[in-house]
Design a protein around this motif. Structure first.
Motif, PDB file in Angstrom:
ATOM      1  N   UNK A  40      -6.929  12.323 -20.633  1.00  0.00           N
ATOM      2  CA  UNK A  40      -5.895  11.324 -20.937  1.00  0.00           C
ATOM      3  C   UNK A  40      -5.231  10.844 -19.648  1.00  0.00           C
ATOM      4  N   UNK A  41      -5.212  11.708 -18.621  1.00  0.00           N
ATOM      5  CA  UNK A  41      -4.538  11.385 -17.361  1.00  0.00           C
ATOM      6  C   UNK A  41      -5.143  12.242 -16.254  1.00  0.00           C
ATOM      7  N   UNK A  42      -4.889  11.830 -15.018  1.00  0.00           N
ATOM      8  CA  UNK A  42      -5.406  12.566 -13.856  1.00  0.00           C
ATOM      9  C   UNK A  42      -4.249  13.043 -12.986  1.00  0.00           C
ATOM     10  N   UNK A  43      -4.459  14.185 -12.346  1.00  0.00           N
ATOM     11  CA  UNK A  43      -3.482  14.716 -11.393  1.00  0.00           C
ATOM     12  C   UNK A  43      -4.224  15.042 -10.103  1.00  0.00           C
ATOM     13  N   UNK A  44      -3.892  14.332  -9.031  1.00  0.00           N
ATOM     14  CA  UNK A  44      -4.526  14.587  -7.738  1.00  0.00           C
ATOM     15  C   UNK A  44      -3.614  15.460  -6.881  1.00  0.00           C
ATOM     16  N   UNK A  45      -4.219  16.417  -6.183  1.00  0.00           N
ATOM     17  CA  UNK A  45      -3.500  17.174  -5.148  1.00  0.00           C
ATOM     18  C   UNK A  45      -4.284  16.954  -3.863  1.00  0.00           C
ATOM     19  N   UNK A  46      -3.680  16.238  -2.929  1.00  0.00           N
ATOM     20  CA  UNK A  46      -4.437  15.846  -1.753  1.00  0.00           C
ATOM     21  C   UNK A  46      -3.859  16.397  -0.451  1.00  0.00           C
ATOM     22  N   UNK A  47      -4.707  17.012   0.354  1.00  0.00           N
ATOM     23  CA  UNK A  47      -4.285  17.338   1.717  1.00  0.00           C
ATOM     24  C   UNK A  47      -4.332  16.073   2.569  1.00  0.00           C
ATOM     25  N   UNK A  48      -3.799  16.171   3.762  1.00  0.00           N
ATOM     26  CA  UNK A  48      -3.914  15.036   4.689  1.00  0.00           C
ATOM     27  C   UNK A  48      -4.840  15.453   5.828  1.00  0.00           C
ATOM     28  N   UNK A  49      -5.907  14.690   6.005  1.00  0.00           N
ATOM     29  CA  UNK A  49      -6.844  14.914   7.112  1.00  0.00           C
ATOM     30  C   UNK A  49      -6.810  13.662   7.992  1.00  0.00           C
ATOM     31  N   UNK A  50      -6.336  13.834   9.198  1.00  0.00           N
ATOM     32  CA  UNK A  50      -6.310  12.706  10.145  1.00  0.00           C
ATOM     33  C   UNK A  50      -5.674  11.456   9.533  1.00  0.00           C
ATOM     34  N   UNK A  51      -4.500  11.682   8.951  1.00  0.00           N
ATOM     35  CA  UNK A  51      -3.684  10.606   8.371  1.00  0.00           C
ATOM     36  C   UNK A  51      -4.297   9.975   7.129  1.00  0.00           C
ATOM     37  N   UNK A  63     -12.412   5.700 -14.066  1.00  0.00           N
ATOM     38  CA  UNK A  63     -11.022   5.728 -13.619  1.00  0.00           C
ATOM     39  C   UNK A  63     -10.177   4.611 -14.249  1.00  0.00           C
ATOM     40  N   UNK A  64     -10.838   3.558 -14.681  1.00  0.00           N
ATOM     41  CA  UNK A  64     -10.104   2.359 -15.108  1.00  0.00           C
ATOM     42  C   UNK A  64      -9.103   2.672 -16.215  1.00  0.00           C
ATOM     43  N   UNK A  65      -7.866   2.292 -15.993  1.00  0.00           N
ATOM     44  CA  UNK A  65      -6.822   2.443 -16.999  1.00  0.00           C
ATOM     45  C   UNK A  65      -6.174   3.816 -17.054  1.00  0.00           C
ATOM     46  N   UNK A  66      -6.608   4.749 -16.199  1.00  0.00           N
ATOM     47  CA  UNK A  66      -6.064   6.116 -16.292  1.00  0.00           C
ATOM     48  C   UNK A  66      -4.657   6.202 -15.710  1.00  0.00           C
ATOM     49  N   UNK A  67      -3.742   6.818 -16.452  1.00  0.00           N
ATOM     50  CA  UNK A  67      -2.460   7.201 -15.863  1.00  0.00           C
ATOM     51  C   UNK A  67      -2.719   8.313 -14.829  1.00  0.00           C
ATOM     52  N   UNK A  68      -2.012   8.258 -13.713  1.00  0.00           N
ATOM     53  CA  UNK A  68      -2.286   9.171 -12.593  1.00  0.00           C
ATOM     54  C   UNK A  68      -0.984   9.703 -12.015  1.00  0.00           C
ATOM     55  N   UNK A  69      -1.004  10.988 -11.659  1.00  0.00           N
ATOM     56  CA  UNK A  69       0.084  11.572 -10.861  1.00  0.00           C
ATOM     57  C   UNK A  69      -0.527  12.104  -9.568  1.00  0.00           C
TER      58      UNK A  69
END
Ligand SMILES: Cc1cc2nc3c(=O)[nH]c(=O)nc-3n(C[C@H](O)[C@H](O)[C@H](O)COP(=O)(O)O)c2cc1C
Length: 189
Positions: A74-85, A106-112
């Motif tokens: 129903x939705x996606x949750x991304x946890x992202x590190x930062x690599x070289x900005x 991915x189209x239309x997905x609510x995202x956090x």
């Protein structure tokens, strides 16, 4: 009035490291999620490097699995590190694979979005780049709260528990916002 249906979230972590702070932040999110929300974590470590020649012969099984998981969420949750900005190569690779036609999921997905980084900015530049991908792929990310875990090596204990109270509150608020956003714009009434 019938009871609201639960929300199924697919979490995607941009770090493959066993001791990853982003993965630890996702574990915290799973602990703090609102009742009625289920969070499943995708495995993007087994995806091959993107190659259009390979795709032309059909998606590899690991990509099919990821695409199915995204489509079903129903939705996606991304946890992202930062690599070289920017975001990590493994996260971009996963997005690139899953985004290819037909029926890009991915189209239309609510995202956090949240993220942890060693610098003061707490993955802000990576998150910004991820938001640009969301535009092209027609995802709908929540703007606020921003969860930027800066100097992440100081914010987790030896067992990988997130020790920052303000940060825990922001993760909780982010998931509550994701639930509301998903009910508003997603497939869950
Ligand atoms: C290739 C590479 C590039 C990095 N670039 C940045 C950066 O631009 N900004 C930053 O704050 N930290 C940077 N870092 C440090 C990461 O934020 C830090 O290693 C963090 O713990 C990675 O996330 P993880 O713990 O989830 O693996 C970099 C680390 C690596 C391995």
């Amino acid at each position: 009035m019938s009871e609201a249906k639960g929300i199924h979230v697919l979490a995607i972590c941009g770090s493959l490291r066993t001791g990853s702070y982003n993965r630890a932040a996702l574990r915290t999110a799973i602990e703090l999620k609102p009742p009625g929300m289920a969070i499943e974590t995708a495995d993007i470590g087994s995806l091959p490097l993107y190659n259009e020649d390979v795709r032309a012969q059909g998606f590899p099984p690991s990509v099919e699995t990821l695409r199915r998981q995204i489509a079903a969420a129903d939705a996606l949750l991304f946890a992202t590190p930062e690599y070289n900005y920017s975001m990590s190569g493994v996260l971009k690779n996963a997005i690139d694979w899953a985004s290819r036609p037909p029926d890009q999921p991915f189209a239309g997905k609510p995202v956090a979005i949240m993220g942890a980084g060693a610098g003061m900015a707490g993955s802000a530049r990576a998150q910004y780049d991820l938001r640009r991908c969301c535009v092209f792929l027609d995802m709908h990310p929540i703007n606020k709260p921003e969860v930027l875990i800066g100097q992440c090596h100081t914010k987790f204990d030896a067992e990988g528990r997130f020790t920052d109270e303000v940060g825990c509150g922001l993760i909780r608020d982010l998931l509550v916002a994701l639930e509301g956003w998903t009910r508003l714009i997603g497939r869950k009434a």
